[in-house]
Design a protein around this motif. Structure first.
Motif, PDB file in Angstrom:
ATOM      1  N   SER A 232       0.834  -1.214   0.000  1.00 42.53           N
ATOM      2  CA  SER A 232       0.000   0.000   0.000  1.00 42.53           C
ATOM      3  C   SER A 232       0.862   1.256   0.000  1.00 42.53           C
ATOM      4  O   SER A 232       0.559   2.235  -0.698  1.00 42.53           O
ATOM      5  N   LEU A 233       1.934   1.234   0.784  1.00 44.42           N
ATOM      6  CA  LEU A 233       2.836   2.382   0.843  1.00 44.42           C
ATOM      7  C   LEU A 233       3.478   2.630  -0.517  1.00 44.42           C
ATOM      8  O   LEU A 233       3.486   3.760  -1.023  1.00 44.42           O
ATOM      9  N   ILE A 234       3.982   1.582  -1.131  1.00 44.45           N
ATOM     10  CA  ILE A 234       4.639   1.708  -2.438  1.00 44.45           C
ATOM     11  C   ILE A 234       3.647   2.179  -3.503  1.00 44.45           C
ATOM     12  O   ILE A 234       3.958   3.043  -4.334  1.00 44.45           O
ATOM     13  N   TYR A 235       2.432   1.627  -3.487  1.00 42.75           N
ATOM     14  CA  TYR A 235       1.402   2.011  -4.458  1.00 42.75           C
ATOM     15  C   TYR A 235       1.104   3.504  -4.378  1.00 42.75           C
ATOM     16  O   TYR A 235       1.069   4.215  -5.401  1.00 42.75           O
ATOM     17  N   ASN A 236       0.888   4.001  -3.169  1.00 45.93           N
ATOM     18  CA  ASN A 236       0.555   5.414  -2.988  1.00 45.93           C
ATOM     19  C   ASN A 236       1.721   6.338  -3.344  1.00 45.93           C
ATOM     20  O   ASN A 236       1.515   7.422  -3.888  1.00 45.93           O
ATOM     21  N   VAL A 237       2.941   5.902  -3.030  1.00 41.00           N
ATOM     22  CA  VAL A 237       4.120   6.700  -3.377  1.00 41.00           C
ATOM     23  C   VAL A 237       4.263   6.791  -4.898  1.00 41.00           C
ATOM     24  O   VAL A 237       4.500   7.871  -5.448  1.00 41.00           O
ATOM     25  N   LEU A 238       4.103   5.656  -5.567  1.00 36.37           N
ATOM     26  CA  LEU A 238       4.215   5.644  -7.030  1.00 36.37           C
ATOM     27  C   LEU A 238       3.118   6.487  -7.676  1.00 36.37           C
ATOM     28  O   LEU A 238       3.351   7.175  -8.676  1.00 36.37           O
ATOM     29  N   LYS A 239       1.913   6.442  -7.092  1.00 33.53           N
ATOM     30  CA  LYS A 239       0.790   7.210  -7.645  1.00 33.53           C
ATOM     31  C   LYS A 239       0.852   8.687  -7.266  1.00 33.53           C
ATOM     32  O   LYS A 239       0.046   9.484  -7.746  1.00 33.53           O
ATOM     33  N   GLN A 240       1.802   9.043  -6.381  1.00 36.82           N
ATOM     34  CA  GLN A 240       1.965  10.422  -5.911  1.00 36.82           C
ATOM     35  C   GLN A 240       0.684  10.959  -5.270  1.00 36.82           C
ATOM     36  O   GLN A 240       0.310  12.112  -5.451  1.00 36.82           O
ATOM     37  N   ASN A 241       0.013  10.105  -4.503  1.00 41.78           N
ATOM     38  CA  ASN A 241      -1.176  10.534  -3.766  1.00 41.78           C
ATOM     39  C   ASN A 241      -0.762  11.456  -2.621  1.00 41.78           C
ATOM     40  O   ASN A 241       0.379  11.384  -2.141  1.00 41.78           O
ATOM     41  N   PRO A 242      -1.668  12.317  -2.155  1.00 42.85           N
ATOM     42  CA  PRO A 242      -1.332  13.201  -1.026  1.00 42.85           C
ATOM     43  C   PRO A 242      -0.906  12.390   0.199  1.00 42.85           C
ATOM     44  O   PRO A 242      -1.538  11.383   0.515  1.00 42.85           O
ATOM     45  N   PHE A 243       0.137  12.839   0.882  1.00 43.83           N
ATOM     46  CA  PHE A 243       0.663  12.110   2.038  1.00 43.83           C
ATOM     47  C   PHE A 243      -0.404  11.908   3.112  1.00 43.83           C
ATOM     48  O   PHE A 243      -0.398  10.892   3.813  1.00 43.83           O
ATOM     49  N   SER A 244      -1.323  12.866   3.220  1.00 44.37           N
ATOM     50  CA  SER A 244      -2.370  12.771   4.246  1.00 44.37           C
ATOM     51  C   SER A 244      -3.305  11.591   4.010  1.00 44.37           C
ATOM     52  O   SER A 244      -4.041  11.190   4.911  1.00 44.37           O
ATOM     53  N   THR A 245      -3.295  11.016   2.788  1.00 45.40           N
ATOM     54  CA  THR A 245      -4.193   9.901   2.484  1.00 45.40           C
ATOM     55  C   THR A 245      -3.541   8.537   2.660  1.00 45.40           C
ATOM     56  O   THR A 245      -4.217   7.520   2.513  1.00 45.40           O
ATOM     57  N   TYR A 246      -2.246   8.512   2.961  1.00 48.77           N
ATOM     58  CA  TYR A 246      -1.602   7.205   3.110  1.00 48.77           C
ATOM     59  C   TYR A 246      -0.430   7.189   4.092  1.00 48.77           C
ATOM     60  O   TYR A 246       0.149   6.121   4.366  1.00 48.77           O
ATOM     61  N   GLY A 247      -0.067   8.329   4.669  1.00 50.05           N
ATOM     62  CA  GLY A 247       1.147   8.420   5.483  1.00 50.05           C
ATOM     63  C   GLY A 247       1.253   7.416   6.605  1.00 50.05           C
ATOM     64  O   GLY A 247       2.350   6.990   6.983  1.00 50.05           O
ATOM     65  N   GLU A 248       0.084   7.002   7.145  1.00 42.37           N
ATOM     66  CA  GLU A 248       0.125   6.044   8.266  1.00 42.37           C
ATOM     67  C   GLU A 248       0.745   4.712   7.876  1.00 42.37           C
ATOM     68  O   GLU A 248       1.267   3.981   8.723  1.00 42.37           O
ATOM     69  N   ASN A 249       0.699   4.388   6.574  1.00 41.20           N
ATOM     70  CA  ASN A 249       1.265   3.116   6.124  1.00 41.20           C
ATOM     71  C   ASN A 249       2.747   3.002   6.482  1.00 41.20           C
ATOM     72  O   ASN A 249       3.214   1.928   6.867  1.00 41.20           O
ATOM     73  N   ALA A 250       3.474   4.111   6.365  1.00 45.80           N
ATOM     74  CA  ALA A 250       4.912   4.097   6.656  1.00 45.80           C
ATOM     75  C   ALA A 250       5.174   3.819   8.135  1.00 45.80           C
ATOM     76  O   ALA A 250       6.025   3.000   8.491  1.00 45.80           O
ATOM     77  N   PHE A 251       4.419   4.489   9.015  1.00 55.04           N
ATOM     78  CA  PHE A 251       4.651   4.346  10.455  1.00 55.04           C
ATOM     79  C   PHE A 251       4.135   3.016  10.990  1.00 55.04           C
ATOM     80  O   PHE A 251       4.761   2.397  11.865  1.00 55.04           O
ATOM     81  N   ILE A 252       2.991   2.550  10.463  1.00 56.05           N
ATOM     82  CA  ILE A 252       2.459   1.259  10.899  1.00 56.05           C
ATOM     83  C   ILE A 252       3.358   0.136  10.406  1.00 56.05           C
ATOM     84  O   ILE A 252       3.571  -0.865  11.100  1.00 56.05           O
ATOM     85  N   LEU A 253       3.924   0.309   9.210  1.00 52.39           N
ATOM     86  CA  LEU A 253       4.851  -0.691   8.677  1.00 52.39           C
ATOM     87  C   LEU A 253       6.054  -0.851   9.598  1.00 52.39           C
ATOM     88  O   LEU A 253       6.468  -1.981   9.912  1.00 52.39           O
ATOM     89  N   ALA A 254       6.615   0.265  10.048  1.00 53.94           N
ATOM     90  CA  ALA A 254       7.769   0.215  10.948  1.00 53.94           C
ATOM     91  C   ALA A 254       7.421  -0.533  12.237  1.00 53.94           C
ATOM     92  O   ALA A 254       8.194  -1.369  12.723  1.00 53.94           O
ATOM     93  N   GLN A 255       6.234  -0.260  12.779  1.00 52.52           N
ATOM     94  CA  GLN A 255       5.813  -0.928  14.010  1.00 52.52           C
ATOM     95  C   GLN A 255       5.523  -2.408  13.777  1.00 52.52           C
ATOM     96  O   GLN A 255       5.774  -3.247  14.646  1.00 52.52           O
ATOM     97  N   SER A 256       5.003  -2.729  12.590  1.00 54.33           N
ATOM     98  CA  SER A 256       4.730  -4.132  12.251  1.00 54.33           C
ATOM     99  C   SER A 256       6.022  -4.934  12.172  1.00 54.33           C
ATOM    100  O   SER A 256       6.061  -6.102  12.570  1.00 54.33           O
ATOM    101  N   LEU A 257       7.069  -4.304  11.661  1.00 49.96           N
ATOM    102  CA  LEU A 257       8.367  -4.979  11.590  1.00 49.96           C
ATOM    103  C   LEU A 257       8.914  -5.239  12.997  1.00 49.96           C
ATOM    104  O   LEU A 257       9.517  -6.291  13.253  1.00 49.96           O
ATOM    105  N   VAL A 258       8.673  -4.297  13.917  1.00 48.06           N
ATOM    106  CA  VAL A 258       9.085  -4.499  15.316  1.00 48.06           C
ATOM    107  C   VAL A 258       8.322  -5.684  15.908  1.00 48.06           C
ATOM    108  O   VAL A 258       8.896  -6.523  16.619  1.00 48.06           O
ATOM    109  N   LEU A 259       7.030  -5.782  15.604  1.00 54.79           N
ATOM    110  CA  LEU A 259       6.215  -6.880  16.112  1.00 54.79           C
ATOM    111  C   LEU A 259       6.706  -8.232  15.592  1.00 54.79           C
ATOM    112  O   LEU A 259       6.693  -9.228  16.317  1.00 54.79           O
TER     113      LEU A 259
END
Length: 269
Positions: free
Chosen positions: A105-132
């Motif tokens: 989801s993060l890669i898709y939104n970055v490639l599509k250049q969608n506004p950060f406010s519509t997908y930014g949580e993907n980056a932070f949740i991904l980091a926490q998921s890796l910790v889990l």
């Protein structure tokens, strides 16, 4: 025929995902990243209840709110595991697939250049998921070999590299793939809960935030991106998050008993 209609519908969804290709550029004109000059003039002129501008501002505020809260979304789950030193009741496959969903989801939104406010949580949740996942590896009973963990890590890295270099005409696949993966990531946990009759170390706070976040994302996606692929994924995700949240509440007493029993067994050891 049915096959042709299926392909036609798929391409319609792919085209719908590009209805607002300049969303990111439009977002660059916003004042403080929240309000357009036109809407600011509308509000200053006294028309503070203009429906179009209100929805746009609410959407932006919700979007950034989701991004901010995502910084701590999985912290309760992380702390619960660290304190108990247990991953009892948690499904490893759910962790892996959920991490893959947020990555795609993060890669898709970055490639599509969608506004950060519509997908930014993907980056932070991904980091926490890796910790889990690291905690899962650390506290899992009958731990697998380091070679298996290394293989998973290499496979994940190669997948990320491939997705980042995917031709533009196939980007829509990155929007579609998370939908079945999201279903596959949630269902093992749902079935594990049904089988165990408790929800183990699942966090009520994290699950509630997951559900509320997916509901809010339905609104922001409809308002800002108008991407039918993303919208379908959020509707399905909201339903699955609701199922897990409902199970946590339904099995609350059983979970407390199971957790207390597990602690007693650890003390005996």
């Amino acid at each position: 025929n049915a096959e042709y209609m299926g392909e036609s519908n798929l391409h319609k969804m792919a085209n719908a995902a590009t209805v607002v290709p300049s969303a990111a550029k439009a977002g660059s004109d916003l004042i403080l990243g929240l309000i357009s000059p036109k809407c600011l003039d509308t509000f200053l002129s006294g028309n503070i209840f203009d429906a179009t501008c209100l929805k746009a501002v609410i959407s932006k505020c919700l979007g950034y709110g989701i991004v901010v809260f995502s910084l701590i979304l999985k912290v309760p789950q992380i702390l619960k595991i660290v304190r108990s030193k247990s991953v009892q009741g948690l499904s490893p496959s759910a962790f892996y697939l959920e991490t893959l969903v947020f990555t795609i989801s993060l890669i898709y939104n970055v490639l599509k250049q969608n506004p950060f406010s519509t997908y930014g949580e993907n980056a932070f949740i991904l980091a926490q998921s890796l910790v889990l996942i690291l905690l899962l590896w650390k506290y899992a009973e009958g731990r697998a070999s380091y070679f298996k963990y290394l293989l998973i890590t290499i496979t994940y890295g190669l997948s990320v590299f491939y997705m980042l270099n995917l031709p533009e005409k196939h980007w829509y696949l990155l929007g579609l793939v998370p939908i079945p993966i999201n279903i596959a990531s949630r269902l093992p946990q749902v079935f594990a809960n049904l089988s165990n009759k408790h929800t183990g170390q699942l966090s009520l706070i994290t699950s509630a935030l997951n559900f509320l976040g997916s509901i809010a994302r339905i609104f922001t996606t409809m308002q800002e991106v108008q991407d039918q692929i993303l919208l379908s994924g959020f509707f399905i995700g909201a339903f699955l998050n609701f199922l897990i949240l409902a199970q946590i509440l339904m099995y609350w007493d059983n979970t407390n008993k199971a957790t207390a029993s597990a602690k007693k067994e650890k003390k005996k050891e």
